[in-house]
Write a protein that holds these residues in place. Structure first.
Motif, PDB file in Angstrom:
ATOM      1  N   LEU A 113       0.834  -1.198   0.000  1.00  7.25           N
ATOM      2  CA  LEU A 113       0.000   0.000   0.000  1.00  7.25           C
ATOM      3  C   LEU A 113       0.874   1.256   0.000  1.00  7.25           C
ATOM      4  O   LEU A 113       0.664   2.169  -0.799  1.00  7.25           O
ATOM      5  CB  LEU A 113      -0.920  -0.015   1.232  1.00  7.25           C
ATOM      6  CG  LEU A 113      -1.840   1.178   1.434  1.00  7.25           C
ATOM      7  CD1 LEU A 113      -2.849   1.275   0.295  1.00  7.25           C
ATOM      8  CD2 LEU A 113      -2.550   1.051   2.784  1.00  7.25           C
ATOM      9  N   ILE A 114       1.871   1.270   0.858  1.00  8.57           N
ATOM     10  CA  ILE A 114       2.762   2.438   0.958  1.00  8.57           C
ATOM     11  C   ILE A 114       3.655   2.538  -0.278  1.00  8.57           C
ATOM     12  O   ILE A 114       3.854   3.621  -0.832  1.00  8.57           O
ATOM     13  CB  ILE A 114       3.603   2.358   2.245  1.00  8.57           C
ATOM     14  CG1 ILE A 114       2.688   2.412   3.477  1.00  8.57           C
ATOM     15  CG2 ILE A 114       4.655   3.463   2.294  1.00  8.57           C
ATOM     16  CD1 ILE A 114       3.360   2.010   4.770  1.00  8.57           C
ATOM     17  N   GLU A 115       4.168   1.417  -0.719  1.00  5.39           N
ATOM     18  CA  GLU A 115       5.116   1.407  -1.834  1.00  5.39           C
ATOM     19  C   GLU A 115       4.479   1.822  -3.161  1.00  5.39           C
ATOM     20  O   GLU A 115       5.077   2.554  -3.943  1.00  5.39           O
ATOM     21  CB  GLU A 115       5.715   0.006  -1.957  1.00  5.39           C
ATOM     22  CG  GLU A 115       6.740  -0.133  -3.045  1.00  5.39           C
ATOM     23  CD  GLU A 115       7.327  -1.528  -3.120  1.00  5.39           C
ATOM     24  OE1 GLU A 115       8.238  -1.720  -3.941  1.00  5.39           O
ATOM     25  OE2 GLU A 115       6.883  -2.430  -2.369  1.00  5.39           O
ATOM     26  N   GLU A 164      -7.568  -2.973  -4.809  1.00  4.43           N
ATOM     27  CA  GLU A 164      -8.627  -2.129  -5.371  1.00  4.43           C
ATOM     28  C   GLU A 164      -8.232  -0.655  -5.270  1.00  4.43           C
ATOM     29  O   GLU A 164      -8.351   0.100  -6.238  1.00  4.43           O
ATOM     30  CB  GLU A 164      -9.933  -2.388  -4.634  1.00  4.43           C
ATOM     31  CG  GLU A 164     -11.117  -1.627  -5.178  1.00  4.43           C
ATOM     32  CD  GLU A 164     -12.385  -1.939  -4.394  1.00  4.43           C
ATOM     33  OE1 GLU A 164     -13.198  -1.013  -4.228  1.00  4.43           O
ATOM     34  OE2 GLU A 164     -12.559  -3.094  -3.941  1.00  4.43           O
ATOM     35  N   PHE A 165      -7.749  -0.245  -4.108  1.00  6.67           N
ATOM     36  CA  PHE A 165      -7.324   1.142  -3.918  1.00  6.67           C
ATOM     37  C   PHE A 165      -6.146   1.475  -4.843  1.00  6.67           C
ATOM     38  O   PHE A 165      -6.144   2.497  -5.531  1.00  6.67           O
ATOM     39  CB  PHE A 165      -6.932   1.391  -2.456  1.00  6.67           C
ATOM     40  CG  PHE A 165      -6.282   2.720  -2.228  1.00  6.67           C
ATOM     41  CD1 PHE A 165      -7.052   3.876  -2.127  1.00  6.67           C
ATOM     42  CD2 PHE A 165      -4.894   2.834  -2.140  1.00  6.67           C
ATOM     43  CE1 PHE A 165      -6.451   5.119  -1.931  1.00  6.67           C
ATOM     44  CE2 PHE A 165      -4.294   4.065  -1.946  1.00  6.67           C
ATOM     45  CZ  PHE A 165      -5.073   5.212  -1.841  1.00  6.67           C
ATOM     46  N   LEU A 166      -5.154   0.589  -4.865  1.00  8.92           N
ATOM     47  CA  LEU A 166      -3.951   0.855  -5.663  1.00  8.92           C
ATOM     48  C   LEU A 166      -4.241   0.871  -7.161  1.00  8.92           C
ATOM     49  O   LEU A 166      -3.679   1.692  -7.891  1.00  8.92           O
ATOM     50  CB  LEU A 166      -2.864  -0.172  -5.343  1.00  8.92           C
ATOM     51  CG  LEU A 166      -2.250  -0.056  -3.952  1.00  8.92           C
ATOM     52  CD1 LEU A 166      -1.305  -1.217  -3.678  1.00  8.92           C
ATOM     53  CD2 LEU A 166      -1.531   1.282  -3.775  1.00  8.92           C
ATOM     54  N   LEU A 167      -5.101  -0.021  -7.615  1.00 13.00           N
ATOM     55  CA  LEU A 167      -5.452  -0.029  -9.033  1.00 13.00           C
ATOM     56  C   LEU A 167      -6.151   1.262  -9.435  1.00 13.00           C
ATOM     57  O   LEU A 167      -5.891   1.814 -10.509  1.00 13.00           O
ATOM     58  CB  LEU A 167      -6.315  -1.244  -9.372  1.00 13.00           C
ATOM     59  CG  LEU A 167      -5.579  -2.586  -9.324  1.00 13.00           C
ATOM     60  CD1 LEU A 167      -6.560  -3.740  -9.445  1.00 13.00           C
ATOM     61  CD2 LEU A 167      -4.506  -2.659 -10.388  1.00 13.00           C
ATOM     62  N   HIS A 168      -7.011   1.751  -8.559  1.00 10.32           N
ATOM     63  CA  HIS A 168      -7.681   3.018  -8.849  1.00 10.32           C
ATOM     64  C   HIS A 168      -6.673   4.171  -8.879  1.00 10.32           C
ATOM     65  O   HIS A 168      -6.693   4.991  -9.806  1.00 10.32           O
ATOM     66  CB  HIS A 168      -8.775   3.292  -7.814  1.00 10.32           C
ATOM     67  CG  HIS A 168      -9.419   4.629  -8.001  1.00 10.32           C
ATOM     68  ND1 HIS A 168     -10.306   4.895  -9.013  1.00 10.32           N
ATOM     69  CD2 HIS A 168      -9.264   5.797  -7.325  1.00 10.32           C
ATOM     70  CE1 HIS A 168     -10.684   6.150  -8.943  1.00 10.32           C
ATOM     71  NE2 HIS A 168     -10.061   6.731  -7.932  1.00 10.32           N
TER      72      HIS A 168
END
Length: 189
Positions: A113-115, A164-168
């Protein structure tokens, strides 16, 4: 201070430097004793320390929680981001050694998430809380008979929400999207 004993051979248009072979001094000249297995010695040392693993993991969880609290208080500045990432990364790496391999997935998800977030200030603090709380809960409840199955389901769900968050957030960065969609290197269990 040791004198450098590298050999230098000079030619008309160049010099050849042959460095001193210091490895010879590190190798023992006594015969190998087959009864002295270095792997067995390392495993025994690890077993001797295993009584401390639970308290060490508790300390790592406390460090992770403190990093989360710093983010909540001051936001995702560089120092807080690094503290949170390193605390999660250390847990991910130590989980199996310390006897808590099931918490590695949640710690890995937080690292991802951070990376992969292009702007960490857009990471919802609730998502950070879910990761930190998951790591802490998995470790706290590890003695339960269903702990591994619950941890696997929790890790799976955290990975899905994080992806989901990262793809967005990375929708315009296909190279990053490919990395996000790649398989986890954290073993199940």
């Amino acid at each position: 201070m040791a004198k450098d004993t590298a050999a230098v051979t000079t030619y008309g248009d160049h010099e050849m430097i042959t460095p001193q072979n210091k490895l010879r001094n590190a190798v023992s000249d006594r015969p190998f004793d087959p009864s002295d297995d270095p792997v067995a010695r390392a495993e025994k040392a690890l077993a001797d320390l295993s009584g401390n693993f639970s308290s060490w993991m508790d300390e790592e969880c406390e460090r992770l929680d403190q990093a989360r609290q710093a983010v909540k208080t001051s936001g995702f500045n560089n120092a807080n981001k690094e503290k949170l990432f390193h605390a999660a990364h250390d847990i991910k790496g130590e989980a199996a050694t310390f006897g808590f391999p099931a918490c590695a997935g949640a710690a890995d998800s937080l690292c991802r998430l951070i990376e992969y977030a292009p702007d960490v200030t857009k990471i919802p603090i609730k998502l950070v809380d879910q990761h930190v709380d998951a790591v802490r809960a998995i470790i706290r409840e590890y003695t339960r008979s269903d702990a591994i199955a619950l941890a696997a389901e929790l890790n799976k769900r955290l990975r899905e929400v994080t992806d989901e968050f990262l793809l967005h957030e990375n929708r315009n960065r296909p190279d990053v999207v490919a990395s996000i969609l790649g398989p986890s290197i954290i073993p199940n269990g």
